[in-house]
Each structure stands twice: as structure tokens, then as C-alpha cells.
Design a protein around this motif. Structure first.
Motif, short mmCIF file in Angstrom:
data_model
loop_
_atom_site.label_atom_id
_atom_site.label_comp_id
_atom_site.label_asym_id
_atom_site.label_seq_id
_atom_site.Cartn_x
_atom_site.Cartn_y
_atom_site.Cartn_z
N PHE A 33 14.35 -50.89 -20.21
CA PHE A 33 13.89 -51.48 -18.95
C PHE A 33 14.55 -50.77 -17.76
N ILE A 34 15.85 -50.57 -17.84
CA ILE A 34 16.57 -49.87 -16.76
C ILE A 34 16.08 -48.44 -16.63
N ARG A 35 15.83 -47.79 -17.76
CA ARG A 35 15.31 -46.42 -17.75
C ARG A 35 13.96 -46.38 -17.03
N GLU A 36 13.13 -47.40 -17.27
CA GLU A 36 11.81 -47.45 -16.65
C GLU A 36 11.89 -47.68 -15.15
N VAL A 37 12.78 -48.59 -14.72
CA VAL A 37 12.82 -48.93 -13.30
C VAL A 37 13.67 -47.98 -12.47
#
Length: 398
Positions: A33-37
Motif C-alpha cells: 500500500f505504501i509502495r503504491e501511494v
């Protein structure tokens, strides 16, 4: 033109598993999720050696671990009531020269016979405030609290098998009655313990006091995780003294300073601390304590209170130098909190301080470390080694 007040951004919730959120899979989902955002791949954050199932009660929304380097300093000889022997101390820090400085101070103290440590008091607080219509009502309530202390103590201690309510101090402000509940908490730091106990006591007081009593559980007079003069005077956590007599010949040989010059500098720095209104008239007590806290799983926010210290020294008739540090509000534990996590437990075990019956021992070692740091930095400032040592050890050289 539409009737909308403007564009809205839908909140993106951090992924959570409602059944079991402490798994490798849940952590990976949050990293994805952090990688995506953010576009950041948390490669190093994802590397850790413990099972996430152990973390419940320590953290939420777990994604990985912050890897803080740990160095070791010592041996530090401690001649305490609870800590006795030579200790090698783990220090977690990213500040170059810190471990070397404390190591040097430990050598000085050890070669002079060691540091004597004494625990003076133990106390942990929660400070509710009761609100009345006027000062007379608050005063009457205060008298009722005094006469019903035994019953209040029973209600508080029913919530814990460790915590003991020792006294309730009272402070009046207008229609307010601040009550400072003072407990002993065994080997735990104890803030949550005393919060639960005081809540039970306040609920009983509110129901039992004639006409009822309105309260706020924390009136901010316990100054939890904030420095305060009242905690310096009355103790929060443990009040610990570390003291040593520094032989003049060893001080000259190891530190390159003369006791008379050191004592004169001590008077100058005392004046500076007074002028600044400092809660610490020493050099850098928070440095070593914070490094120990991180390494051993203490609540690092407690350094705001634990750093308060009073340094006292005497130039003895034979030319030797008496040096002491009093930690007025040292908040540490060897059970609960982060002390059971993998690396933190290992660091406590290095000191023989993990588990029940070890908090006093750990507190004495902390005080000895604080004194070691004071001897080293004060001497380095006087001898001119302060800047050069940081240039040599505290900078990256390309």
C-alpha cells in the motif's frame, strides 16, 4: 455551476486484517500500500528477525522495523545495592562519538574503583482533578479524601497485583482539587497500570462522595512524558544517585584535565544552566539514557522526564574529585512494554536485567552510565577534545 462545495478526496484506508493483523502477510500488504501511494519500496524496513505475532500490545499497523545501530561500551563497574559488578552496556544511537565517549567515562570510573549507586525513592503518578462549584466545596472534598484514604487505596489496588497506592497529595486551585495519586509499580514503568487503578478509584469516589463528584482522570499535574519541576522535587519513576571519587592522577592520565580546572569549569557551567533555566545542570544525560532506552525497549518518550538530573561535585582536600549525578525522575521497567521484544530482550539480558526483580538493578546501571557520560564530556570540553573527537568519529569521511 453545480451545488458541490468543491472536489472531495476519498480517504484511502490503511489495510488491516480484522481477524489477525499481526502476520507477515498483513505487514506485506501495508508495505505494498505504501509502495503504491508513495512510490517507495521499503526493502530495508521489511527486514526483521522476529515474528509479528509477538507485537500485539506494542504497535498498530505494523510494516517492519527501524534498524538503529547498537554499540557496546564498558566495562562499567557498579557498586550498588542492586547492581554489582562489571557491565557491558548496549547503546543504540546514530550519533558518532557517543559510544566512544561513554566508553571512556566508564573506563575512568572503573579504574577509580567504580560508581556507587543508591535508589532513594520510587513513585509513579496519575493526577486526576475534581471539579466543584466553589473553593469551599473543593476543600470539603479534600478533607473527605483524607479520611477515606484506606477505602480509596482498596479500590485502586483491586485492579493490579503489583501496584500499591502509597499516598494522595492534594493541590487546590479555585474550585478545583487536584489529587496526585502516588504508587509503587514493581518492575514495570507503570503508567498504564496507575491509570487503570486511578480510574477505578475515581469512579468509586464519584459514586460514594455525598452529592457526587465530577472529575477528569488526568488534570495534567502528573506531567506524563513532559518535564516538570514537581517531578524533579517529588520523584516520578525512580530517584537514583550515582557517585564516585575520581582520583586526580587517573583523571590527568586518562582525561588530560586537572581536578582544580574541572571544578572551576563546573561552577561556570552551573551558572550557565541557572541562566538558561535548565532542568539539568550537567552536560548530556539524555544522550546515554536515550541510547539505553532504545536498545532495551523502554518508552523513549519517557526520556523527557528521565533526563532531568542534578550534578554535584566537590574538590576534595587531597586533590581528588567527588562527582555525583542524581536522576530525579528515571522511568524504566524490565517487564512489560517493549522489554519482551526480541532485540530489546537480548540487550536487557546482556545486563542481567530482563524480567521480574531487575528494575532496581537496571535503574542503578542507568545512573552509572549517566555519570560516565558526564565525566567524559565535561573533560573533553575542558581538554579541547570535544570538537576533534566529533570530527574524527562523528562525521562521514569521503
Amino acid at each position: 455551476m453545480s451545488g458541490s462545495n468543491g472536489p472531495t478526496t476519498q480517504r484511502r484506508a490503511i489495510p488491516r486484517d480484522a481477524v489477525d493483523d499481526y502476520t507477515f502477510q498483513s505487514a506485506e500488504q501495508r508495505r505494498a500500500f505504501i509502495r503504491e501511494v508513495s512510490g517507495v519500496d521499503l526493502t530495508h524496513v521489511a527486514k526483521y528477525s522476529f515474528d509479528p505475532s509477538l507485537l500485539q500490545g506494542n504497535i498498530e499497523n505494523f510494516i517492519g522495523a527501524a534498524q538503529v545501530p547498537i554499540g557496546v561500551a564498558g566495562p562499567l563497574r557498579v557498586n550498588g545495592e542492586h547492581a554489582q559488578g562489571d557491565f557491558f552496556v548496549p547503546l543504540a544511537t546514530t550519533e558518532g562519538a557517543l559510544v566512544a565517549s561513554y566508553n571512556r567515562g566508564m573506563r575512568l570510573l572503573t579504574e577509580c574503583g567504580g560508581v556507587k549507586t543508591t535508589i532513594i525513592e520510587r513513585s509513579m503518578q496519575r493526577a486526576p482533578v475534581f471539579v466543584f462549584d466553589d473553593a469551599a466545596g473543593a476543600r470539603a472534598f479534600g478533607l473527605w479524601v483524607e479520611s477515606n484514604f484506606t477505602a480509596i487505596k482498596q479500590q485502586a489496588e483491586a485492579t493490579t497485583h503489583i501496584g500499591k497506592l502509597v499516598e494522595i497529595q492534594q493541590f487546590a486551585v479555585g474550585p478545583l482539587r487536584h489529587l496526585r495519586f502516588n504508587y509503587t509499580t514493581g518492575d514495570a514503568a507503570g503508567q498504564n497500570m496507575v491509570g487503570k487503578a486511578t480510574l477505578a478509584a475515581c469512579q468509586w469516589i464519584s459514586k460514594t462522595y455525598p452529592g457526587g463528584a465530577r472529575y477528569v482522570l488526568s488534570g495534567n499535574m502528573d506531567t506524563d512524558k513532559k518535564h516538570s519541576s514537581i517531578n524533579m522535587l517529588l520523584t516520578r519513576g525512580r530517584r537514583v544517585v550515582a557517585e564516585a571519587v575520581i582520583r586526580k592522577d587517573i583523571l590527568r592520565d586518562l582525561m588530560g584535565v586537572d581536578p582544580k580546572a574541572l571544578f572551576e569549569t563546573r561552577q561556570i557551567s552551573n551558572a550557565g544552566a541557572f541562566l538558561a533555566g535548565s532542568s539539568n545542570n550537567g552536560s548530556h544525560t539524555p544522550n546515554g539514557l536515550a541510547a539505553m532506552f532504545i536498545a532495551t525497549g523502554q518508552d523513549v518518550a519517557d526520556i523527557s522526564e528521565s533526563q532531568a538530573a542534578v550534578t554535584y561535585s566537590q574538590l576534595l582536600e587531597n586533590g581528588d574529585y567527588y562527582w555525583s549525578v542524581t536522576l530525579t525522575s528515571l522511568i524504566v521497567g524490565t517487564v512489560g512494554g517493549g522489554t519482551g521484544l526480541a532485540t530489546q530482550r537480548e540487550c536487557l539480558e546482556m545486563l542481567g536485567c530482563h524480567g521480574e526483580g531487575k528494575a532496581d538493578k537496571f535503574a542503578e546501571i542507568c545512573a552509572g552510565v549517566a555519570l560516565a557520560g558526564e565525566t567524559s564530556l565535561a573533560s573533553a570540553v575542558l581538554s579541547g577534545d570535544w570538537v576533534s573527537s566529533h570530527e574524527r568519529l562523528g562525521r562521514r569521511h569521503t
